[in-house]
Write a protein that holds these residues in place. Structure first.
Motif, short mmCIF file in Angstrom:
data_model
loop_
_atom_site.label_atom_id
_atom_site.label_comp_id
_atom_site.label_asym_id
_atom_site.label_seq_id
_atom_site.Cartn_x
_atom_site.Cartn_y
_atom_site.Cartn_z
N GLY A 1 41.01 51.13 13.39
CA GLY A 1 41.93 52.30 13.08
C GLY A 1 40.73 53.50 13.07
N TRP A 2 39.68 53.21 12.35
CA TRP A 2 38.84 54.33 12.55
C TRP A 2 38.28 54.78 14.04
CZ3 TRP A 2 33.27 53.43 13.27
CH2 TRP A 2 32.44 54.19 13.00
N LEU A 3 38.02 53.54 14.73
CA LEU A 3 37.63 53.91 16.09
C LEU A 3 38.92 54.55 16.94
CD1 LEU A 3 35.72 50.85 17.17
CD2 LEU A 3 34.79 52.93 16.90
N GLY A 4 40.00 54.28 16.86
CA GLY A 4 41.18 54.66 17.38
C GLY A 4 41.67 55.77 17.08
N HIS A 5 41.42 56.27 16.08
CA HIS A 5 42.37 57.47 15.44
C HIS A 5 41.81 58.84 16.23
CE1 HIS A 5 38.55 58.82 13.13
NE2 HIS A 5 39.48 59.95 12.60
N ALA A 6 40.73 58.69 16.81
CA ALA A 6 39.92 60.03 17.69
C ALA A 6 39.32 59.47 18.62
CB ALA A 6 39.34 60.94 16.70
N ASP A 7 38.38 60.36 19.20
CA ASP A 7 37.46 59.73 20.41
C ASP A 7 36.35 59.22 19.59
OD1 ASP A 7 35.62 59.50 22.23
OD2 ASP A 7 35.62 61.57 23.08
N PRO A 8 36.31 57.88 19.84
CA PRO A 8 35.07 57.13 18.99
C PRO A 8 33.75 57.53 19.54
CG PRO A 8 36.31 55.57 20.32
CD PRO A 8 37.15 57.00 20.65
N SER A 9 33.43 58.05 20.64
CA SER A 9 32.17 58.63 20.98
C SER A 9 31.86 59.65 20.29
CB SER A 9 32.18 58.73 22.77
OG SER A 9 33.00 59.86 22.99
N GLU A 10 32.83 60.45 19.62
CA GLU A 10 32.22 61.60 18.83
C GLU A 10 31.89 61.27 17.54
OE1 GLU A 10 31.91 64.71 20.10
OE2 GLU A 10 32.20 63.76 21.91
N LEU A 11 31.96 59.93 16.97
CA LEU A 11 31.59 59.39 15.85
C LEU A 11 30.21 59.11 15.68
CD1 LEU A 11 34.51 56.97 15.31
CD2 LEU A 11 33.88 59.12 14.03
N LEU A 12 29.36 59.78 14.82
CA LEU A 12 27.72 59.69 14.83
C LEU A 12 27.45 58.29 14.52
CD1 LEU A 12 24.97 61.24 14.72
CD2 LEU A 12 25.51 61.42 12.44
N THR B 1 40.42 52.27 22.48
CA THR B 1 41.76 52.98 22.32
C THR B 1 42.65 51.76 22.08
OG1 THR B 1 42.05 52.14 24.50
CG2 THR B 1 41.43 54.68 24.18
N THR B 2 43.69 52.36 21.42
CA THR B 2 44.78 51.49 20.85
C THR B 2 46.14 52.33 21.05
OG1 THR B 2 45.62 50.14 19.01
CG2 THR B 2 44.73 52.22 18.49
N ASP B 3 47.20 51.40 21.35
CA ASP B 3 48.76 52.00 21.43
C ASP B 3 49.34 51.95 19.88
OD1 ASP B 3 48.45 52.24 23.95
OD2 ASP B 3 49.32 50.46 24.42
N VAL B 4 48.56 51.37 18.87
CA VAL B 4 49.31 51.45 17.48
C VAL B 4 49.18 52.89 16.77
CG1 VAL B 4 48.77 50.66 15.20
CG2 VAL B 4 48.41 49.38 17.06
N PRO B 5 50.47 53.44 16.43
CA PRO B 5 50.44 54.68 15.88
C PRO B 5 49.25 54.91 14.91
CG PRO B 5 52.52 53.97 16.15
CD PRO B 5 51.33 52.72 16.39
N LEU B 6 48.42 56.02 14.76
CA LEU B 6 47.62 56.06 13.84
C LEU B 6 47.39 57.58 13.38
CD1 LEU B 6 44.45 54.42 15.70
CD2 LEU B 6 46.04 53.31 13.61
N PHE B 7 47.01 57.90 12.21
CA PHE B 7 46.73 59.24 11.79
C PHE B 7 45.91 60.03 12.74
CE2 PHE B 7 48.50 57.17 7.83
CZ PHE B 7 49.58 57.97 7.59
N SER B 8 45.81 61.30 12.96
CA SER B 8 44.78 61.89 13.70
C SER B 8 43.74 62.45 13.25
CB SER B 8 45.72 63.05 14.17
OG SER B 8 45.96 64.19 13.37
N SER B 9 43.59 62.26 11.73
CA SER B 9 42.29 62.50 10.98
C SER B 9 42.38 61.77 9.87
CB SER B 9 42.46 63.83 10.66
OG SER B 9 43.21 64.07 9.84
N GLY B 10 40.92 61.36 9.29
CA GLY B 10 40.77 60.73 8.05
C GLY B 10 41.17 61.33 6.87
#
Length: 195
Positions: A123-134, A153-162
């Motif tokens: 979920g952490w990786l898929g909620h946004a662009d994981p390459s932007e995570l330090l 990436t995932t098709d599972v609906p996720l929140f767009s931010s933490g």
């Protein structure tokens, strides 16, 4: 069952971020304390799985020691939009917001799956662009994370931010609904916890 009988807290700071190298979930454990919250010291998290999601990390057969994401976010992942509010300990929700900043402002610790055995939180990786995570950049560079984490990436609906995920998770913390209580019970029951 009282509304705050259990509140899942997946582990020590090592499991959820302060150790740059992912810790095996078998080394991180849970126990229900007197306050009704689950504390990390008795039950391996790898054995607490909700919603029947027991899928191992992608290509787990070729595991090379580097942490990978599961194929899909766990059923109780705090980033899932359909997950009940109030499942996890407040500290777990507060961690999510720290990864919302600019890359250089983010924690360097990888956010590990609350249930997986050394898996990176999908979920952490898929909620946004994981390459932007330090933490993803550093983890790949150090060899702690598999490079597939940067492209997850995932098709599972996720929140767009933490922050969105945390707001949702904290909303019903004092009085979790039936779905949250059921999810908590599933997680606890899988380990036959008696409170």
């Amino acid at each position: 069952m009282t509304a705050n009988r259990h509140r899942l807290r997946p582990g020590t700071s090592k499991f959820n971020g302060s150790d740059p190298k992912p810790q095996s979930a078998a080394e991180t454990t849970l126990e229900v304390g007197e306050d009704g919250r689950v504390d990390p010291d008795v039950i391996p998290l790898s054995e607490l799985v909700a919603g029947g999601d027991t899928e191992p990390a992608a290509d787990a057969g070729e595991h090379d020691g580097r942490a990978r994401p599961r194929k899909t976010p766990c059923a109780s992942c705090p980033y899932r939009t359909g997950v009940a509010s109030g499942i996890w300990h407040p500290e777990e929700y507060e961690k999510l917001v720290r990864y919302d900043g600019e890359t250089f402002e983010q924690p360097v610790q990888t956010f590990m799956c609350h249930q997986g055995e050394g898996d990176v939180c999908s979920g952490w990786l898929g909620h946004a662009d994981p390459s932007e995570l330090l933490a993803v950049r550093i983890g790949i560079m150090r060899g702690d994370l598999h490079p597939e984490c940067a492209d997850y990436t995932t098709d599972v609906p996720l929140f767009s931010s933490g922050a969105e995920a945390a707001d949702h998770g904290l909303r019903d913390l004092q009085e979790p609904g039936e779905k949250a209580i059921s999810t908590i019970d599933k997680l606890v029951r899988l380990r036959n916890l008696e409170t």
